[in-house]
Design a protein around this motif. Structure first.
Motif, PDB file in Angstrom:
ATOM      1  N   LEU A  35      -8.903 -10.701  -0.565  1.00 12.43           N
ATOM      2  CA  LEU A  35      -8.311 -10.638  -1.891  1.00 12.43           C
ATOM      3  C   LEU A  35      -9.367 -10.105  -2.862  1.00 12.43           C
ATOM      4  O   LEU A  35     -10.509 -10.540  -2.838  1.00 12.43           O
ATOM      5  CB  LEU A  35      -7.863 -12.040  -2.327  1.00 12.43           C
ATOM      6  CG  LEU A  35      -7.271 -12.174  -3.716  1.00 12.43           C
ATOM      7  CD1 LEU A  35      -5.931 -11.420  -3.780  1.00 12.43           C
ATOM      8  CD2 LEU A  35      -7.069 -13.631  -4.062  1.00 12.43           C
ATOM      9  N   ASN A  36      -9.025  -9.158  -3.699  1.00 15.51           N
ATOM     10  CA  ASN A  36      -9.935  -8.542  -4.674  1.00 15.51           C
ATOM     11  C   ASN A  36     -11.054  -7.728  -4.030  1.00 15.51           C
ATOM     12  O   ASN A  36     -12.069  -7.458  -4.654  1.00 15.51           O
ATOM     13  CB  ASN A  36     -10.539  -9.584  -5.628  1.00 15.51           C
ATOM     14  CG  ASN A  36      -9.483 -10.309  -6.415  1.00 15.51           C
ATOM     15  OD1 ASN A  36      -8.452  -9.742  -6.773  1.00 15.51           O
ATOM     16  ND2 ASN A  36      -9.714 -11.587  -6.670  1.00 15.51           N
ATOM     17  N   GLY A  37     -10.912  -7.345  -2.758  1.00 17.09           N
ATOM     18  CA  GLY A  37     -11.890  -6.479  -2.101  1.00 17.09           C
ATOM     19  C   GLY A  37     -13.149  -7.197  -1.675  1.00 17.09           C
ATOM     20  O   GLY A  37     -13.204  -8.427  -1.619  1.00 17.09           O
ATOM     21  N   THR A  38     -14.185  -6.387  -1.383  1.00 16.63           N
ATOM     22  CA  THR A  38     -15.464  -6.940  -0.944  1.00 16.63           C
ATOM     23  C   THR A  38     -16.567  -6.530  -1.902  1.00 16.63           C
ATOM     24  O   THR A  38     -16.466  -5.533  -2.609  1.00 16.63           O
ATOM     25  CB  THR A  38     -15.842  -6.455   0.474  1.00 16.63           C
ATOM     26  OG1 THR A  38     -15.978  -5.037   0.462  1.00 16.63           O
ATOM     27  CG2 THR A  38     -14.827  -6.890   1.506  1.00 16.63           C
ATOM     28  N   THR A  39     -17.633  -7.301  -1.880  1.00 11.07           N
ATOM     29  CA  THR A  39     -18.814  -7.048  -2.694  1.00 11.07           C
ATOM     30  C   THR A  39     -20.032  -7.139  -1.787  1.00 11.07           C
ATOM     31  O   THR A  39     -20.101  -7.997  -0.911  1.00 11.07           O
ATOM     32  CB  THR A  39     -18.923  -8.090  -3.834  1.00 11.07           C
ATOM     33  OG1 THR A  39     -17.768  -7.959  -4.669  1.00 11.07           O
ATOM     34  CG2 THR A  39     -20.166  -7.886  -4.674  1.00 11.07           C
ATOM     35  N   ALA A  40     -21.007  -6.264  -2.010  1.00 15.68           N
ATOM     36  CA  ALA A  40     -22.254  -6.300  -1.250  1.00 15.68           C
ATOM     37  C   ALA A  40     -23.096  -7.483  -1.724  1.00 15.68           C
ATOM     38  O   ALA A  40     -23.216  -7.735  -2.926  1.00 15.68           O
ATOM     39  CB  ALA A  40     -23.015  -5.004  -1.426  1.00 15.68           C
ATOM     40  N   VAL A  41     -23.654  -8.197  -0.769  1.00 17.27           N
ATOM     41  CA  VAL A  41     -24.503  -9.353  -1.059  1.00 17.27           C
ATOM     42  C   VAL A  41     -25.684  -9.355  -0.103  1.00 17.27           C
ATOM     43  O   VAL A  41     -25.664  -8.705   0.939  1.00 17.27           O
ATOM     44  CB  VAL A  41     -23.727 -10.690  -0.909  1.00 17.27           C
ATOM     45  CG1 VAL A  41     -22.591 -10.787  -1.899  1.00 17.27           C
ATOM     46  CG2 VAL A  41     -23.225 -10.886   0.514  1.00 17.27           C
ATOM     47  N   GLU A  42     -26.705 -10.102  -0.478  1.00 17.12           N
ATOM     48  CA  GLU A  42     -27.811 -10.379   0.431  1.00 17.12           C
ATOM     49  C   GLU A  42     -27.628 -11.806   0.919  1.00 17.12           C
ATOM     50  O   GLU A  42     -27.345 -12.713   0.116  1.00 17.12           O
ATOM     51  CB  GLU A  42     -29.154 -10.232  -0.272  1.00 17.12           C
ATOM     52  CG  GLU A  42     -29.477  -8.793  -0.611  1.00 17.12           C
ATOM     53  CD  GLU A  42     -30.844  -8.645  -1.249  1.00 17.12           C
ATOM     54  OE1 GLU A  42     -31.808  -9.270  -0.763  1.00 17.12           O
ATOM     55  OE2 GLU A  42     -30.927  -7.898  -2.242  1.00 17.12           O
ATOM     56  N   VAL A  43     -27.757 -12.007   2.229  1.00 13.72           N
ATOM     57  CA  VAL A  43     -27.605 -13.334   2.820  1.00 13.72           C
ATOM     58  C   VAL A  43     -28.829 -13.690   3.652  1.00 13.72           C
ATOM     59  O   VAL A  43     -29.570 -12.814   4.095  1.00 13.72           O
ATOM     60  CB  VAL A  43     -26.339 -13.430   3.710  1.00 13.72           C
ATOM     61  CG1 VAL A  43     -25.073 -13.174   2.911  1.00 13.72           C
ATOM     62  CG2 VAL A  43     -26.414 -12.487   4.899  1.00 13.72           C
ATOM     63  N   THR A  44     -29.033 -14.978   3.844  1.00  7.86           N
ATOM     64  CA  THR A  44     -30.008 -15.490   4.794  1.00  7.86           C
ATOM     65  C   THR A  44     -29.271 -16.443   5.721  1.00  7.86           C
ATOM     66  O   THR A  44     -28.189 -16.930   5.377  1.00  7.86           O
ATOM     67  CB  THR A  44     -31.152 -16.279   4.109  1.00  7.86           C
ATOM     68  OG1 THR A  44     -30.593 -17.381   3.414  1.00  7.86           O
ATOM     69  CG2 THR A  44     -31.949 -15.409   3.169  1.00  7.86           C
ATOM     70  N   GLU A  45     -29.852 -16.705   6.864  1.00  8.40           N
ATOM     71  CA  GLU A  45     -29.269 -17.717   7.729  1.00  8.40           C
ATOM     72  C   GLU A  45     -29.519 -19.070   7.062  1.00  8.40           C
ATOM     73  O   GLU A  45     -30.643 -19.371   6.666  1.00  8.40           O
ATOM     74  CB  GLU A  45     -29.872 -17.661   9.122  1.00  8.40           C
ATOM     75  CG  GLU A  45     -29.420 -16.410   9.855  1.00  8.40           C
ATOM     76  CD  GLU A  45     -29.722 -16.431  11.329  1.00  8.40           C
ATOM     77  OE1 GLU A  45     -29.605 -17.495  11.953  1.00  8.40           O
ATOM     78  OE2 GLU A  45     -30.072 -15.368  11.844  1.00  8.40           O
ATOM     79  N   ALA A  46     -28.465 -19.841   6.897  1.00  7.81           N
ATOM     80  CA  ALA A  46     -28.553 -21.122   6.202  1.00  7.81           C
ATOM     81  C   ALA A  46     -29.006 -22.212   7.166  1.00  7.81           C
ATOM     82  O   ALA A  46     -28.647 -22.192   8.343  1.00  7.81           O
ATOM     83  CB  ALA A  46     -27.194 -21.485   5.604  1.00  7.81           C
ATOM     84  N   PRO A  47     -29.785 -23.173   6.666  1.00  2.87           N
ATOM     85  CA  PRO A  47     -30.143 -24.301   7.529  1.00  2.87           C
ATOM     86  C   PRO A  47     -28.895 -25.119   7.850  1.00  2.87           C
ATOM     87  O   PRO A  47     -27.937 -25.140   7.083  1.00  2.87           O
ATOM     88  CB  PRO A  47     -31.135 -25.101   6.693  1.00  2.87           C
ATOM     89  CG  PRO A  47     -30.866 -24.709   5.285  1.00  2.87           C
ATOM     90  CD  PRO A  47     -30.315 -23.312   5.323  1.00  2.87           C
ATOM     91  N   ILE A  48     -28.925 -25.765   8.993  1.00  2.09           N
ATOM     92  CA  ILE A  48     -27.796 -26.567   9.454  1.00  2.09           C
ATOM     93  C   ILE A  48     -28.272 -28.008   9.574  1.00  2.09           C
ATOM     94  O   ILE A  48     -29.335 -28.274  10.135  1.00  2.09           O
ATOM     95  CB  ILE A  48     -27.291 -26.053  10.816  1.00  2.09           C
ATOM     96  CG1 ILE A  48     -26.821 -24.605  10.681  1.00  2.09           C
ATOM     97  CG2 ILE A  48     -26.187 -26.944  11.360  1.00  2.09           C
ATOM     98  CD1 ILE A  48     -26.597 -23.907  11.998  1.00  2.09           C
ATOM     99  N   THR A  49     -27.496 -28.936   9.030  1.00  6.48           N
ATOM    100  CA  THR A  49     -27.817 -30.354   9.126  1.00  6.48           C
ATOM    101  C   THR A  49     -27.208 -30.887  10.420  1.00  6.48           C
ATOM    102  O   THR A  49     -26.041 -30.648  10.712  1.00  6.48           O
ATOM    103  CB  THR A  49     -27.267 -31.117   7.906  1.00  6.48           C
ATOM    104  OG1 THR A  49     -27.791 -30.511   6.721  1.00  6.48           O
ATOM    105  CG2 THR A  49     -27.673 -32.571   7.936  1.00  6.48           C
ATOM    106  N   LEU A  50     -28.030 -31.605  11.188  1.00  5.24           N
ATOM    107  CA  LEU A  50     -27.651 -32.025  12.535  1.00  5.24           C
ATOM    108  C   LEU A  50     -28.245 -33.388  12.848  1.00  5.24           C
ATOM    109  O   LEU A  50     -29.339 -33.708  12.388  1.00  5.24           O
ATOM    110  CB  LEU A  50     -28.193 -30.979  13.527  1.00  5.24           C
ATOM    111  CG  LEU A  50     -28.126 -31.257  15.016  1.00  5.24           C
ATOM    112  CD1 LEU A  50     -26.692 -31.138  15.514  1.00  5.24           C
ATOM    113  CD2 LEU A  50     -29.017 -30.280  15.773  1.00  5.24           C
ATOM    114  N   LEU A  51     -27.539 -34.190  13.641  1.00  5.01           N
ATOM    115  CA  LEU A  51     -28.082 -35.438  14.166  1.00  5.01           C
ATOM    116  C   LEU A  51     -28.618 -35.200  15.571  1.00  5.01           C
ATOM    117  O   LEU A  51     -27.923 -34.617  16.411  1.00  5.01           O
ATOM    118  CB  LEU A  51     -26.999 -36.522  14.211  1.00  5.01           C
ATOM    119  CG  LEU A  51     -26.599 -37.126  12.872  1.00  5.01           C
ATOM    120  CD1 LEU A  51     -25.377 -38.029  13.039  1.00  5.01           C
ATOM    121  CD2 LEU A  51     -27.754 -37.894  12.252  1.00  5.01           C
TER     122      LEU A  51
END
Length: 148
Positions: free
Chosen positions: A65-81
């Motif tokens: 919806l409303n198209g796409t936009t260019a972004v910069e991403v990083t791999e996000a940390p994951i919370t885990l037990l």
């Protein structure tokens, strides 16, 4: 996370806000004839990402919806037990998904989205003890991990 590498990709304009986290699910069937599909589908399927900055590039899209936009991403940390023996900062681990008690209060932390089964991860922070008692009676530590 320290000095995370960024990658430029396209996301739905609605999601293009710093701090937004998402799991990349792979290419949609409608992407087949799109001229910019390589720019949208340049992430690793199943991994968790965080938008860190927005660019001005915008594209029309039949999926978003409303198209796409260019972004910069990083791999996000994951919370885990995990077990306390594995909860050592900077150690490499391979998360094990032996528990299948879907009704357990901790299930989403024992089997969080964004982990690619069989891959190795680095423990980047030990956050403390599990917020809930494990239904199987295991002692667990809450950690943040990132792909190795």
């Amino acid at each position: 996370m320290t000095d995370a590498k960024t990658k430029v990709t396209l996301v739905g304009t609605v999601l293009a806000k710093p701090g937004t986290e998402f799991i990349y699910e792979g290419e949609a069937a409608e992407c087949g004839t799109c001229k910019v599909k390589k720019a949208c589908n340049n992430l690793q399927k199943g991994r968790k990402y965080r938008v860190v900055s927005i660019r001005t590039t915008h594209h029309d899209c039949t999926v978003h919806l409303n198209g796409t936009t260019a972004v910069e991403v990083t791999e996000a940390p994951i919370t885990l037990l995990i077990s306390p023996e594995m909860a050592i900062i900077n150690s490499k681990i391979k998360p094990e998904f032996s528990c299948n008690k879907h009704d357990c209060r901790s299930f989403d932390l024992c089997r969080p989205e964004g982990i690619v089964e069989g891959e190795k991860y680095i423990v980047v922070d030990v956050l403390g003890n599990a917020p809930n008692i494990c239904d199987k009676g295991r002692v667990l530590k809450l950690v943040e991990i990132k792909p190795a």
